[in-house]
Design a protein around this motif. Structure first.
Motif, PDB file in Angstrom:
ATOM      1  N   TYR A 138       0.857  -1.191   0.000  1.00  0.00           N
ATOM      2  CA  TYR A 138       0.000   0.000   0.000  1.00  0.00           C
ATOM      3  C   TYR A 138       0.894   1.242   0.000  1.00  0.00           C
ATOM      4  O   TYR A 138       1.814   1.371   0.808  1.00  0.00           O
ATOM      5  N   LEU A 182      -6.249   6.969 -12.395  1.00  0.00           N
ATOM      6  CA  LEU A 182      -6.438   6.187 -11.169  1.00  0.00           C
ATOM      7  C   LEU A 182      -5.802   6.893  -9.975  1.00  0.00           C
ATOM      8  O   LEU A 182      -6.421   7.006  -8.903  1.00  0.00           O
ATOM      9  N   LEU A 183      -4.584   7.398 -10.123  1.00  0.00           N
ATOM     10  CA  LEU A 183      -3.901   8.045  -9.011  1.00  0.00           C
ATOM     11  C   LEU A 183      -4.605   9.323  -8.582  1.00  0.00           C
ATOM     12  O   LEU A 183      -4.783   9.595  -7.384  1.00  0.00           O
ATOM     13  N   ASN A 186      -8.001   8.928  -6.761  1.00  0.00           N
ATOM     14  CA  ASN A 186      -7.958   8.243  -5.466  1.00  0.00           C
ATOM     15  C   ASN A 186      -6.963   8.885  -4.492  1.00  0.00           C
ATOM     16  O   ASN A 186      -6.405   8.207  -3.629  1.00  0.00           O
ATOM     17  N   TRP A 188      -4.012   9.832  -4.660  1.00  0.00           N
ATOM     18  CA  TRP A 188      -2.646   9.317  -4.697  1.00  0.00           C
ATOM     19  C   TRP A 188      -2.419   8.170  -3.721  1.00  0.00           C
ATOM     20  O   TRP A 188      -1.288   7.892  -3.296  1.00  0.00           O
ATOM     21  N   THR A 190      -2.719   4.171  -3.388  1.00  0.00           N
ATOM     22  CA  THR A 190      -2.812   3.048  -4.315  1.00  0.00           C
ATOM     23  C   THR A 190      -2.095   1.824  -3.744  1.00  0.00           C
ATOM     24  O   THR A 190      -1.318   1.929  -2.786  1.00  0.00           O
ATOM     25  N   THR A 191      -2.353   0.677  -4.333  1.00  0.00           N
ATOM     26  CA  THR A 191      -1.693  -0.577  -3.931  1.00  0.00           C
ATOM     27  C   THR A 191      -1.011  -1.183  -5.146  1.00  0.00           C
ATOM     28  O   THR A 191      -1.644  -1.376  -6.191  1.00  0.00           O
ATOM     29  N   ILE A 207      -1.617  -2.161 -10.510  1.00  0.00           N
ATOM     30  CA  ILE A 207      -1.798  -0.999  -9.637  1.00  0.00           C
ATOM     31  C   ILE A 207      -3.293  -0.851  -9.396  1.00  0.00           C
ATOM     32  O   ILE A 207      -4.083  -0.777 -10.347  1.00  0.00           O
ATOM     33  N   GLU A 208      -3.692  -0.836  -8.128  1.00  0.00           N
ATOM     34  CA  GLU A 208      -5.115  -0.748  -7.782  1.00  0.00           C
ATOM     35  C   GLU A 208      -5.382   0.505  -6.966  1.00  0.00           C
ATOM     36  O   GLU A 208      -4.484   1.037  -6.301  1.00  0.00           O
ATOM     37  N   ALA A 209      -6.618   0.945  -6.990  1.00  0.00           N
ATOM     38  CA  ALA A 209      -7.025   2.113  -6.218  1.00  0.00           C
ATOM     39  C   ALA A 209      -7.156   1.761  -4.744  1.00  0.00           C
ATOM     40  O   ALA A 209      -7.644   0.681  -4.398  1.00  0.00           O
TER      41      ALA A 209
END
Length: 648
Positions: A138, A182-183, A186, A188, A190-191, A207-209
């Motif tokens: 994370y 995405l960044l 959310n 900035w 992210t996972t 890369i996930e939110a």
């Protein structure tokens, strides 16, 4: 030509078929399993069915397996009987049906410390034991400014390097798609999902939110020829969430690897076999996930181990040249596969890692076994034995490892034995013979149908000890109440027809005993050849690790008595359960352990016994119970001599 209907009983299932199709092929399309050791080649005789209605085309190849009376009663071999132009009804007898096999889902390897370093020196990066192949990190990134204007990807790299300062990080190109939005959407946060198979260069695969680090699971898989076992593991803690096992659905195309290679390369092609193993794994993983209430989308990593042929079939690789001299596989070490490419269910960007193989007939399951038992970390000389149709053997220690594959044949798995069967419901598994009195134990506490490998070893030892057969395997006590002749062939009756579920007697013939002696002889001779190449004997073995389901039910004393295992102190022999699964789990939970598995595969020197000058001599010497040279089995010789004194 028009289709006809084939109805299978007792399933009462009707399947449409075309003229010229074999009953085995029709049953396979309808997901009806019929025993089939040879993959439809007509050489095992295990797929007997009875035609109740209608006419079929009888292929002459099956005559050698059926008596005249059976043929007149309507019995056929499903793989050698073709559909004609009329509807038929077929009955599948008990002995031809597949039953759920006892599947070994555990191992006795309860503790596993940090592996020793693969190499020494200032350039070696030490990885702690618990360092899963796939990890989620994370990240809370700082927002870009005019004074901090690095790219979005470099910003991620920078944050990861704070956690992993000794690594060079790379990202898969696909993570860039939609990354900017995405960044920023959310805040900035992210996972990043990292795969650490390359110890020097972890790869970002996703890369996930937000924070999804709590949802990260892996699956360890033992891809066996007969059975497949899967473990679902929490990659944050190393905890095993659940385990499931089932028969490998490839079995309908042949019970052994040779039959499946023939099917893949001549008859039906590669795709049905790959689909069968993928379907089996998916059903196991889905079952475990549902019980644990875990989304399969949270599975990010698979590690699978299997023999070389099973690994090829899993990955959709052509296995045809594995069985042809000079026996060359497509690969022994395999790059990571994206699971979606071969149909494994999990996260769309999950990776499959296969344990490295050594040769065509020593596969990743043996590499996993060596890793799991730790024999490569010990100064003492040890042996790892996995008894099956091909008995794989590894001997060595922390300095050297040698291996081979002994063609033991299918006798210990019920093949080539008149009433032989796998360790399923109805199989006689334990036998005690005392004079004229016979006692046996049946799997499932049901009426007997046949006899499995552990039962065959028990019987062989008891017959020798009671002098019903001699050390050549020939009957000598013809007045024993359980000995009789059928068609001039001597046989030992374990259960009369009225005692069995099939209504037919369960017997072991003199020919069956000869096949068993050949199987055990191949294993022992292979071990002896490997040891003698290093001027060693059985007494130099400080540990013998016996792997797999067969070993789990083996009586050590009786295995020594017939010469399957060497005559060394029993406390040196240890059953380690499903070491293939254990090795896969270790590799999944430690990138270091996976690297060590790759080093083990490279370290092992393979001996091809078919061209070894001494193997045939040792094999012939082993065709005796326990051995031609009795000095190799002092404890057995002592027991036999004591028996002779008592009988006098």
């Amino acid at each position: 030509m028009g289709s006809v209907k084939v109805t299978f009983q007792p399933e009462n299932k009707t399947i449409e078929a075309q003229c010229g199709e074999t009953l085995m092929d029709v049953a396979s399309r309808g997901n009806i399993d019929i025993n089939n050791l040879c993959g439809g080649q007509g050489v095992c005789g295990k797929c007997r069915v009875k035609i109740l209605k209608g006419k079929v085309k009888f292929l002459s190849k099956q005559i050698g397996f059926l008596e005249k009376g059976e043929i007149e009663s309507g019995y056929m071999l499903a793989c050698q009987t073709e559909v004609r132009d009329e509807d038929i009804e077929v009955f599948i007898p008990i002995n031809s049906r597949k039953e759920e096999e006892r599947i070994l889902t555990t191992d006795q390897l309860l503790n596993y410390g940090a592996p020793a370093p693969l190499e020494k020196g200032p350039d070696f990066v030490k990885i702690p034991y618990f360092s899963p192949l796939c990890q989620k990190l994370y990240l809370e990134l700082s927002e870009p400014t005019l004074t901090d204007s690095v790219s979005d990807l470099d910003r991620i790299y920078r944050e990861i390097r704070k956690r992993l300062p000794d690594f060079q990080i790379q990202a898969h190109f696909s993570v860039l798609w939609g990354l900017a939005s995405l960044l920023r959407k959310n805040d900035w946060k992210t996972t990043a999902t990292l795969h650490l198979r390359d110890l020097n260069c972890p790869h970002i695969r996703n890369i996930e939110a937000g924070n999804t680090s709590a949802q990260n699971y892996g699956v360890a898989v033992d891809v066996g020829t007969t059975t497949i076992v899967a473990q679902l593991i929490d990659l944050r803690t190393g905890t095993v969430i659940g385990v499931e096992g089932s028969l490998n659905r490839q079995a309908r195309y042949g019970e052994d690897v040779i039959s499946r290679m023939i099917f893949a390369c001549t008859r039906g092609g590669l795709q049905p076999l790959t689909e069968a193993v993928i379907t089996t794994i998916n059903s196991l993983v889905q079952s475990i996930s549902e019980k644990a209430r875990i989304s399969m989308e949270d599975i990010t990593c698979f590690v699978a181990s299997g023999n070389t042929t099973m690994t090829h079939l899993l990955l959709g690789l052509e296995p045809c040249h594995i069985r042809l001299q000079p026996y060359i596989p497509t690969a022994n070490r395999f790059p990571p596969f994206q699971t979606a490419e071969i149909g494994l269910k999990g996260h769309s960007k999950a990776l499959l890692h296969c344990m490295p193989c050594v040769s065509s007939y020593v596969g990743g399951d043996i590499t996993a076994g060596v890793l799991a038992c730790g024999m490569n970390d010990q100064p003492e000389v040890s042996a790892l034995i996995d008894v099956g149709t091909n008995g794989e053997i590894v001997i060595g220690n922390s300095e050297w490892l040698v291996c081979c594959s002994a063609s033991a044949g299918p006798a210990f798995e019920g093949g080539g034995i008149k009433c032989g069967m796998r360790a399923t419901k109805g199989a006689i598994e334990k036998i005690i013979l005392s004079g004229k009195k016979l006692e046996y134990t049946v799997i499932g506490e049901s009426k007997p149908r046949g006899i499995c490998g552990s039962g065959l070893i028990d019987l062989l030892a008891e017959l020798v000890a009671e002098e019903v057969i001699d050390q050549r395997g020939k009957f000598i006590q013809f007045d024993h109440p359980h000995v009789r002749f059928t068609n001039e062939v001597a046989e030992f009756v374990l259960a009369e027809g009225e005692e069995t579920e099939t209504g037919e007697a369960v017997v072991v013939t003199e020919d069956d005993i000869a096949n068993l002696i050949k199987s055990k002889g191949a294993i022992l001779a292979a071990m002896k050849v490997l040891l003698e190449n290093f001027d060693m004997s059985f007494n130099d073995l400080q540990h013998i690790y016996v792997a797999g389901g067969f070993g789990a039910h083996l009586d050590i004393e009786k295995a020594i008595f017939i010469g399957l295992l060497p005559d060394i102190p029993k406390d040196r022999i240890r059953f380690i359960g499903n070491s293939s699964l254990a090795g896969s789990r270790f590799a999944l939970l430690s990138s270091h352990a996976f690297a060590k598995a790759e080093a083990i595969a490279k370290q092992m020197t393979y001996f091809e016994l078919s061209v070894h000058p001494e193997f045939m001599n040792e094999f012939v010497a082993s065709l005796f119970l326990p051995h031609t040279h009795m000095e190799l089995f002092p404890s057995v010789e002592q027991k036999l001599n004591q028996r002779k004194k008592v009988s006098k």
